[in-house]
Design an enzyme around this catalytic site. Structure first.
Site, PDB file in Angstrom:
ATOM      1  N   GLN A 254       0.132  -1.470   0.124  1.00  0.00           N
ATOM      2  CA  GLN A 254      -0.270   0.101   0.109  1.00  0.00           C
ATOM      3  C   GLN A 254       0.661   0.975   0.162  1.00  0.00           C
ATOM      4  O   GLN A 254       0.344   2.352   0.536  1.00  0.00           O
ATOM      5  CB  GLN A 254      -1.313   0.121   1.211  1.00  0.00           C
ATOM      6  CG  GLN A 254      -1.359  -1.369   0.976  1.00  0.00           C
ATOM      7  CD  GLN A 254      -3.514  -1.421   0.716  1.00  0.00           C
ATOM      8  OE1 GLN A 254      -2.655  -0.949  -0.671  1.00  0.00           O
ATOM      9  NE2 GLN A 254      -3.728  -1.377   1.073  1.00  0.00           N
TER      10      GLN A 254
ATOM     11  N   ASN B 232       1.364   3.314   8.465  1.00  0.00           N
ATOM     12  CA  ASN B 232       0.711   3.286   7.761  1.00  0.00           C
ATOM     13  C   ASN B 232       0.440   3.236   6.541  1.00  0.00           C
ATOM     14  O   ASN B 232       1.076   4.107   6.246  1.00  0.00           O
ATOM     15  CB  ASN B 232      -1.245   3.466   7.674  1.00  0.00           C
ATOM     16  CG  ASN B 232      -2.096   4.330   7.991  1.00  0.00           C
ATOM     17  OD1 ASN B 232      -2.222   4.489   6.773  1.00  0.00           O
ATOM     18  ND2 ASN B 232      -2.243   4.999   8.987  1.00  0.00           N
ATOM     19  N   CYS B 233      -0.091   2.870   5.180  1.00  0.00           N
ATOM     20  CA  CYS B 233      -0.041   3.239   4.366  1.00  0.00           C
ATOM     21  C   CYS B 233      -1.013   2.706   3.263  1.00  0.00           C
ATOM     22  O   CYS B 233      -0.907   1.338   2.394  1.00  0.00           O
ATOM     23  CB  CYS B 233       1.181   3.644   3.338  1.00  0.00           C
ATOM     24  SG  CYS B 233       1.456   3.997   1.919  1.00  0.00           S
ATOM     25  N   VAL B 234      -2.118   2.944   3.244  1.00  0.00           N
ATOM     26  CA  VAL B 234      -3.559   2.520   3.968  1.00  0.00           C
ATOM     27  C   VAL B 234      -4.294   1.997   2.889  1.00  0.00           C
ATOM     28  O   VAL B 234      -5.237   1.723   1.896  1.00  0.00           O
ATOM     29  CB  VAL B 234      -4.541   2.693   5.077  1.00  0.00           C
ATOM     30  CG1 VAL B 234      -5.728   3.571   4.442  1.00  0.00           C
ATOM     31  CG2 VAL B 234      -5.301   1.879   5.480  1.00  0.00           C
TER      32      VAL B 234
END
Lengths: 429, 71, 348
Positions: A113, A242-244
């Site tokens: 992501q 995160n790297c959603v």
């Protein structure tokens, strides 16, 4: 709580003998800065590069962006609980901000992501980081390092580097000082009883590897929603793990520059009362979603809110949390607006949300994540250009031989940010 | 689809209801709808079997509207 | 070189008569007839109406397929760059004919087509997604206003100029979402909308809640012990190495894999390539997403008849509904042809 943001505008960045700001240029002692992070045994290698607005540079895959900030006057230190220790509450005193600078963390891919940033060309319009003076931290993990450890190491490194840069510039006087003074909820309501009380329900992705968020270093997926003062967010109490999807992840940079917080503050005492922020998880279980959303509505009612702004992080299953939050708040008589992006398909013809509820009558769109964009080759690529094949929004055929790419908007960092940071949104055609 | 009964096992029941799935079995969690690995291999398999048994019950039950087979 | 435009009108606007001539079949005249003459003038020297196709409203309504075919042939012969039908205002049969022509031109001749209707014209709901239907008044009194708008819009399309939103361009939205940059960011717009909502002032949401189609449930399996069951998943479970290169997100394809030799899935034979969840557990034991192991056990125990030897797998995150519908239909068709009695679909 009263917080002063001492802002130093940064309009250029370069290497130099010692780290300081001169005439709005951030000069960096490269060796010293690198030394802050390179000693970590989890990294096989680490290096720093600079990327300035307008340059023909692509940075890929980017995991997070962090704005250099540090406390000038306490209590505590920024990014508390992760870098700033002990994990005491922050949001008061004075904080230095290198405004216009950003640390971007880059390295071989952790998971699917992550995203990219183009510093010029058509792709630049879609990310705020084409306008920041970027210090790019590029690492390679030690061989055999577990993905979770790699992610944690790089996250900490980005924060450490950002803190270090700000601390080295403490002597520089700020060009502008912004004051954020918000007393207790009781005092706020007493001062302007005629204004509607508004809470900000701040949804954060909390779903596992590269899908996590930390509040004071505590993993938000393990907790019930928490009442947070907006100043705490400005001091980095909320960290992105995160790297959603690159498009709608809230980078740590976005967190400290939260536009909903900024606008609620701007209108506070004028046409609304800003009661506070409710930081809430997006659980992977149905029970977890129910638990959090019931609690948000209860907390908002307990504060006496008349209205709520709800921002989402991510798309897909969190759309259910979004609907539940909207419904439960509205059912208690708390008027709600939601800010979310859409997954309307590459042709724009699909339903943008995975879920729906009739109570969601006020919706702000931050764009279609699937819309295709064409970006030209860049002269310099920092990182791994071939990673686009594994990023959400990319595929094997995205990267052409000449270096140009035809990809979905969702692979650009910050392109459809659901805090409403950018001006993009969907309309009907 | 095509007149064949389908049962969906997934965690986010509200989405399945909204998109029109007719036979629904609530799953364990998003990353592992048909298992509970954190509880150890025996419990994981037991949970999986229970879910599939519910799925079969859904497939062999006459329904007239969307139905959640929670037990 | 001026752009070539062909117009479509009915018998009334061609001056042939009213209901008494509503049955005339399609014909072509190499000139601008009726409102087409006005359009030709409005185009100036940028475009020319090279001809007009005329058809009686009743004829069209009673011979939908043949009338469209005949008209499209007449139009195609003139090699136009764009077609304008109507405007039909609130006339129902005329609206359906105009919409049908515009849709047919768009789909089969690959050139833009526009028409104009009043919002209650049945042609709007039937054809708005297939062509540009500009908003028009409820009667021909609106002709003076409609024609300049249609001419201007036509020129924009011909010159391939960037278009604004459906609202700005004054046509009925085709149901497509497109990214635009607003003057203000989402947070500012959001808080303004909230205060309007609280103050009971009118506001316009940027996205209306969708209504999903419900399908009536299929009849149940009669005898499970004899039934063939197929397994499907949108959890992105594929053979190790992802041989068909299914995308981690926004999948445009699905894979069909032979599991007839397998009794269970593990970390070396299958894996998860779904970008929307933490794949730690699925990669260690894919059975927690695609439950092959217990299905195989239950098959051996005789709980059900047979496990279909193929599994169908795709990635469900960000997958466009249209693709998902297509997958469902295609997989459904394959299962039906193979005599499968039921399916279990797992999703993450």
């Amino acid at each position: 709580m009263r917080l002063e943001l001492h802002k130093i505008p940064i309009e250029n960045v370069c290497w130099g003998e010692r780290t300081h700001v001169k005439d709005r240029t951030l000069v960096i002692d490269q060796e010293k800065a690198l030394g802050v992070v390179s000693g970590d045994p989890r990294f096989a290698s680490a290096s720093l590069e600079l990327a300035r607005p307008g340059e023909s540079v692509r940075i890929i895959p980017v995991k997070d962006a962090v704005e250099p900030r540090c406390k000038l006057q306490g209590p505590g230190e920024v990014f508390p609980g992760v870098i700033g220790q002990p994990p005491r509450t922050v949001g008061e005193g004075k904080t230095l901000v290198l405004e216009g600078a950003a640390v971007l963390t880059c390295g071989s891919i952790v998971a699917f992501q992550e995203g990219f940033v183009d510093m010029s060309g058509p792709g630049a319009a879609y990310t705020p980081f084409s306008e920041t003076q970027n210090v790019v931290l590029m690492v390679e993990p030690r061989e055999g390092l577990d993905q979770h450890d790699y992610e944690a190491a790089l996250r900490e490194a980005g924060l450490k580097l950002a803190l270090h840069l700000a601390q080295e510039c403490k002597e520089t006087p700020a060009e502008k000082v912004e004051i954020f003074d918000l007393p207790s909820v009781g005092e706020v309501q007493k001062a302007h009883p005629e204004l509607p009380g508004i809470v900000y329900v701040f949804m954060c992705i909390t779903q596992g590897l590269l899908h996590d968020t930390y509040l004071y270093g505590s993993d938000v997926k393990q907790t019930l929603p928490a009442l947070v003062h907006p100043n705490e967010i400005m001091d980095g109490a909320l960290i992105s793990g995160n790297c959603v999807s690159a498009c709608d992840k809230n980078t740590t940079w976005h967190h400290v520059n939260n536009p909903v917080v900024a606008e609620l503050y701007r209108r506070h005492g004028v046409d609304l009362n800003f009661l506070g922020v409710i930081v809430t998880p997006e659980s992977t279980t149905l029970a977890g979603k129910e638990r959090a959303t019931w609690y948000n509505a209860k907390l908002a009612a307990q504060l006496g809110a008349q209205g709520a702004v709800v921002s989402e992080e991510g798309y897909g299953n969190p759309d259910t949390d979004l609907c539940m939050n909207a419904k439960k708040l509205e059912d208690l008589g708390i008027r709600t607006v939601v800010i979310s992006d859409e997954a309307a398909g590459t042709d724009g013809k699909s339903q943008g949300l995975a879920d729906a509820t009739p109570e969601m009558t006020a919706f702000i769109s931050t764009g279609n994540v699937n819309e295709m964009i064409e970006v030209p080759p860049m002269e310099r690529v920092l990182g791994h250009p071939e990673a686009i094949a594994h990023l959400s929004g990319g595929a094997d055929e995205s990267l052409r031989e000449d270096g140009s790419m035809y990809v979905e908007l969702q692979s650009v960092i910050g392109s459809t940010n659901e805090l409403g940071f950018s001006r993009i949104g969907c309309r009907w055609i | 689809m095509a007149g064949i009964p389908v049962v969906e096992i997934a965690t986010i029941v509200p989405i399945m209801l909204t998109v029109g799935a007719n036979r629904i079995v609530p799953g364990v969690a998003i990353p592992h709808p048909t298992g509970d690995p954190a509880k150890g291999p025996e419990e994981d398999k037991r949970v999986r079997r229970e879910l599939l048994e519910r799925a079969f019950k859904a497939l062999t039950t006459e329904i007239s509207e969307q139905t959640i087979f929670a037990n | 070189m001026a752009y070539r435009v062909v117009c479509y009108i009915n018998q009334f606007f061609a001056g042939m008569g009213g209901e008494d001539t509503a049955h005339v079949p399609p014909e072509f005249r190499p000139e601008a007839v009726g409102p087409a003459a006005q359009l030709d003038q409005l185009f100036g020297d940028e475009a020319t109406v090279v001809g007009t196709v005329i058809c009686g409203d009743s004829y069209y309504g009673e011979h939908l397929e043949e009338a469209q075919k005949a008209c499209l042939e007449l139009i195609a012969k003139e090699k136009p760059d764009l077609v304008i039908a109507g405007p039909a205002f609130n006339a129902g049969r005329y609206g359906v004919a105009c919409g049908d022509i515009a849709a047919g031109v768009t789909e089969e001749l690959g050139i833009p087509a526009i028409t104009g209707m009043f919002e209650e014209n049945p042609g709007v709901e039937m054809y708005r997604e297939k062509c540009y239907i500009l908003k028009a008044a409820d009667s021909a009194r609106g002709m003076r206003k409609s024609l300049p708008l249609m001419a201007a819009f036509a020129l924009k399309l011909l010159k391939k100029e960037p278009l604004g939103t459906a609202e700005e361009e004054n046509y009925f939205s085709r149901g497509i979402r497109k990214n635009f940059f607003h003057a203000e960011n989402g947070a500012v717009r959001g808080i303004r909308m909230l205060l309007q909502k609280i103050g009971r002032e009118p506001f316009t949401t940027e996205y209306e809640m969708p209504v999903f189609n419900k399908i009536p449930p299929a009849p149940p399996v009669k005898d499970l012990s004899k039934a063939t069951i197929a397994l499907c998943t949108s959890g992105g479970i594929v053979p190790f190495g992802n041989p068909d290169k299914i995308r981690v997100s926004s999948a445009e394809s699905y894979g069909v894999y032979d599991i007839s030799e397998l009794d269970n899935l593990n970390a070396s034979n299958y894996e998860s390539i779904h970008g929307g969840y933490d794949r730690v557990w699925a990669n260690e034991d894919p059975d927690v997403v695609l439950p092959l192991d217990v299905m195989r056990e239950m098959e051996k125990e005789g709980v059900f008849g047979k496990l279909y030897p193929k599994v169908f797998c795709t990635t469900g995150t960000g997958t466009a509904v249209a693709h998902a519908e297509r997958f469902g239909q295609e997989i459904g068709q394959q299962l039906k042809e193979a005599g499968v009695d039921a399916a279990i679909l797992t999703a993450t």
